[in-house]
Scaffold this motif. Structure first.
Motif, PDB file in Angstrom:
ATOM      1  N   UNK A   1       0.885  -1.171   0.000  1.00 26.02           N
ATOM      2  CA  UNK A   1       0.000   0.000   0.000  1.00 26.02           C
ATOM      3  C   UNK A   1       0.917   1.213   0.000  1.00 26.02           C
ATOM      4  N   UNK A   2       0.689   2.171  -0.859  1.00 27.52           N
ATOM      5  CA  UNK A   2       1.587   3.338  -0.857  1.00 27.52           C
ATOM      6  C   UNK A   2       0.782   4.633  -0.767  1.00 27.52           C
ATOM      7  N   UNK A   3       1.471   5.636  -0.260  1.00 32.55           N
ATOM      8  CA  UNK A   3       0.853   6.953  -0.147  1.00 32.55           C
ATOM      9  C   UNK A   3       1.943   7.943  -0.570  1.00 32.55           C
ATOM     10  N   UNK A   4       1.642   8.784  -1.546  1.00 28.61           N
ATOM     11  CA  UNK A   4       2.711   9.622  -2.096  1.00 28.61           C
ATOM     12  C   UNK A   4       2.343  11.109  -1.973  1.00 28.61           C
ATOM     13  N   UNK A   5       3.290  11.912  -1.493  1.00 26.66           N
ATOM     14  CA  UNK A   5       3.077  13.366  -1.423  1.00 26.66           C
ATOM     15  C   UNK A   5       4.232  14.020  -2.173  1.00 26.66           C
ATOM     16  N   UNK A   6       3.893  14.726  -3.256  1.00 26.03           N
ATOM     17  CA  UNK A   6       4.960  15.343  -4.072  1.00 26.03           C
ATOM     18  C   UNK A   6       5.241  16.762  -3.616  1.00 26.03           C
ATOM     19  N   UNK A   7       6.364  17.259  -4.059  1.00 25.55           N
ATOM     20  CA  UNK A   7       6.729  18.652  -3.821  1.00 25.55           C
ATOM     21  C   UNK A   7       6.804  19.043  -2.340  1.00 25.55           C
ATOM     22  N   UNK A   8       7.416  18.168  -1.550  1.00 22.40           N
ATOM     23  CA  UNK A   8       7.655  18.505  -0.141  1.00 22.40           C
ATOM     24  C   UNK A   8       9.094  19.022  -0.004  1.00 22.40           C
ATOM     25  N   UNK A   9       9.400  19.577   1.164  1.00 19.16           N
ATOM     26  CA  UNK A   9      10.772  20.056   1.402  1.00 19.16           C
ATOM     27  C   UNK A   9      11.371  19.293   2.566  1.00 19.16           C
ATOM     28  N   UNK A  10      12.663  19.104   2.488  1.00 24.07           N
ATOM     29  CA  UNK A  10      13.384  18.489   3.607  1.00 24.07           C
ATOM     30  C   UNK A  10      14.236  19.578   4.255  1.00 24.07           C
ATOM     31  N   UNK A  11      13.949  19.865   5.497  1.00 27.16           N
ATOM     32  CA  UNK A  11      14.686  20.899   6.226  1.00 27.16           C
ATOM     33  C   UNK A  11      15.590  20.206   7.240  1.00 27.16           C
ATOM     34  N   UNK A  12      16.871  20.509   7.168  1.00 25.99           N
ATOM     35  CA  UNK A  12      17.844  19.869   8.064  1.00 25.99           C
ATOM     36  C   UNK A  12      18.551  20.929   8.893  1.00 25.99           C
ATOM     37  N   UNK A  13      18.686  20.659  10.179  1.00 29.23           N
ATOM     38  CA  UNK A  13      19.511  21.525  11.028  1.00 29.23           C
ATOM     39  C   UNK A  13      20.675  20.673  11.527  1.00 29.23           C
ATOM     40  N   UNK A  14      21.890  21.090  11.169  1.00 28.40           N
ATOM     41  CA  UNK A  14      23.094  20.392  11.652  1.00 28.40           C
ATOM     42  C   UNK A  14      23.540  21.061  12.948  1.00 28.40           C
ATOM     43  N   UNK A  15      24.128  20.275  13.834  1.00 27.43           N
ATOM     44  CA  UNK A  15      24.599  20.783  15.129  1.00 27.43           C
ATOM     45  C   UNK A  15      23.493  21.555  15.847  1.00 27.43           C
ATOM     46  N   UNK A  16      22.307  20.962  15.796  1.00 27.01           N
ATOM     47  CA  UNK A  16      21.134  21.650  16.345  1.00 27.01           C
ATOM     48  C   UNK A  16      21.199  21.730  17.866  1.00 27.01           C
ATOM     49  N   UNK A  17      20.793  22.866  18.364  1.00 28.05           N
ATOM     50  CA  UNK A  17      20.607  23.006  19.796  1.00 28.05           C
ATOM     51  C   UNK A  17      19.234  22.408  20.101  1.00 28.05           C
ATOM     52  N   UNK A  18      19.244  21.176  20.601  1.00 31.55           N
ATOM     53  CA  UNK A  18      17.990  20.426  20.699  1.00 31.55           C
ATOM     54  C   UNK A  18      17.030  20.976  21.747  1.00 31.55           C
ATOM     55  N   UNK A  19      17.567  21.827  22.632  1.00 29.99           N
ATOM     56  CA  UNK A  19      16.672  22.424  23.641  1.00 29.99           C
ATOM     57  C   UNK A  19      15.816  23.537  23.036  1.00 29.99           C
ATOM     58  N   UNK A  20      16.169  23.914  21.843  1.00 32.85           N
ATOM     59  CA  UNK A  20      15.530  25.099  21.287  1.00 32.85           C
ATOM     60  C   UNK A  20      14.995  24.847  19.872  1.00 32.85           C
ATOM     61  N   UNK A  21      14.366  23.663  19.694  1.00 30.52           N
ATOM     62  CA  UNK A  21      13.935  23.365  18.316  1.00 30.52           C
ATOM     63  C   UNK A  21      12.470  23.721  18.055  1.00 30.52           C
TER      64      UNK A  21
END
Ligand code: ADP
Ligand code: ASP
Ligand code: MG
Length: 412
Positions: free
Chosen positions: A368-388
């Motif tokens: 069974x598949x579900x597809x959503x096109x045109x999404x964005x991937x947002x990445x934070x490197x060295x993230x301050x995890x207390x403040x996300x």
């Protein structure tokens, strides 16, 4: 030897080409190999030619527009009777006659033979201009040096043959050559993937044991985020090969992801600098004991989110994974994020060859598949995890993941 790579933005017009000689003047031009991309957005324009050709639409008008653009650039650099005008005409005649002659139904093959001309023409112009202005250089056809398999649009380098060829170059001569292209065993042109000129620079650097490689960009160096997309970003003056490869992998488009490995293998110092301000330090990429600590942001757009689950509520097991990854490899679709639960697998995909519908059709036979096109991937490197929390504001988050200090979310 030093490797300099000048991308499309740096040679987008006559002023840009003149500026290349200014950069060389400020850096020294001895023992130097220049890798040059197609001018400005030429590659996109040539992609349109191929698209029109296959749709049986008027591709000649498009070719004529690209030709006139190059002639106008050359008019800003050379006197009217210069040989370069004949050379430019010849390249465009070749594209037209290739498209008239070819019977190949292979889109990717035709694409590579046509789109590669952007680099052939730009390097002729740059090489001629530099020769006329006291930067004596030899023009090289990169396809005689970089050998690949026949995976058109995504060539895999044959390192043994490439190294053997490049080692024949004279380390005391200055060269100008094309980024992005190589050739297969039959000497057909094969491109190395969009934005692949940085990678070409790294291939030459590796094979020549270069002292350093510099890529000249329209930004001060590698920053904590793309300044076109994020405010308040700052320059990273020194980063490790590992950090650079991670950033490039997650989508920081300032460096092509394949560039880092050859340079890291031979510990070749790598600089990302501004062609607008060549004496500034920019970013140095090298070995570093210090872990990167600055938070950095990467936004990868035009991704596809695919959720796959079993039809009978059974676990997603290794055999299912192997089927899914077999198809991903077959359709050359890259996974930029993956998350699995007991009965489902979510994949954020980068579909450079527009194959995701074919993949979905194959998978739907089993899952069974579900597809959503045109999404964005947002990445934070060295993230301050207390403040996300701040990253969630105003976003429709479809998937999120935290691995060590890397925080990622897929948003719509
Ligand atoms: P070229 O093709 O001319 O070599 P690119 O356009 O591929 O150059 O790369 C330069 C662009 O990369 C910049 O204009 C900027 O918008 C973008 N970019 C993405 N991420 C970053 C980053 N972290 N730091 C600096 N520039 C970035
Ligand atoms: N000209 C090619 C492209 O635009 C390669 C490059 O610029 O790196 O994709
Ligand atoms: Mg580019």
């Amino acid at each position: 030897m030093k490797i300099f790579k000048f991308g499309g933005a740096s040679v987008k017009d006559a002023e840009g080409v003149k500026n290349v000689s200014m950069v060389l003047q400020s850096q020294g031009f001895e023992k130097c190999l220049l890798v040059v991309s197609a001018m400005g957005k030429t590659t996109n324009e040539l992609e349109k030619v191929v698209e029109f050709y296959f749709k049986k639409e008027d591709y000649q008008t498009e070719i004529e527009k690209i030709k006139q653009k190059h002639i106008a650039i050359a008019e800003g650099l050379f006197s009217p009777n210069h040989v370069v005008f004949g050379e430019i005409n010849l390249f465009f005649d070749d594209i037209v006659s290739f498209l008239r002659r070819t019977k190949s139904p292979n889109y990717n093959f035709v694409y590579d033979q046509v789109v590669s001309c952007g680099e052939m023409i730009s390097t002729k112009i740059v090489s001629e201009y530099l020769n006329d202005n006291q930067f004596t250089n030899q023009w090289l056809d990169a396809r005689d040096y970089i050998k690949t398999d026949d995976s058109y649009r995504d060539g895999v380098v044959n390192w043994d043959k490439t190294k053997e060829n490049i080692e024949t170059l004279n380390p005391f001569t200055c060269y100008v050559t094309q980024g992005f292209i190589g050739s297969d065993d039959n000497n057909f042109t094969v491109t190395l993937g969009r934005e692949g000129s940085d990678y070409t620079g790294a291939i030459f650097a590796y094979c020549l044991n270069a002292d350093a490689m510099t890529i000249w960009k329209d930004v001060p160096g590698v920053m904590t985020g793309d300044p076109r997309k994020f405010h308040d970003v700052t320059l990273l003056s020194h980063i490790s090969y590992e950090e650079a490869i991670e950033m490039a992998y997650y989508g920081a488009s300032v460096i092509h992801p394949k560039t880092l490995q050859p340079l890291q293998k031979k510990s070749i110092p790598f600089y990302v600098k501004s062609f607008l301000d060549p004496t500034r330090e920019g970013t140095k990429v090298g070995h570093s004991d210090k872990n990167q600590s600055e938070e950095s942001y990467i936004l990868k757009e035009n991704q596809t989110l695919l959720k796959i689950s079993t039809r009978d509520f059974s676990f997603i097991a290794e055999d299912h994974m192997s089927v899914v990854f077999g198809y991903l490899s077959k359709y050359k679709i890259k996974v930029s994020l993956m998350q699995n639960s007991a009965i489902s697998l979510a994949l954020c995909l980068e579909d450079n060859f527009c194959n995701v519908e074919l993949l979905n059709e194959e998978l739907q036979k089993v899952f069974k598949t579900d597809i959503v096109k045109n999404v964005s991937l947002f990445t934070v490197r060295n993230a301050n995890l207390e403040n996300i929390d701040k990253f969630y504001q105003g976003k429709n988050v479809l998937l999120e993941q935290i691995a060590k200090q890397t925080f990622q979310m897929v948003t719509q």
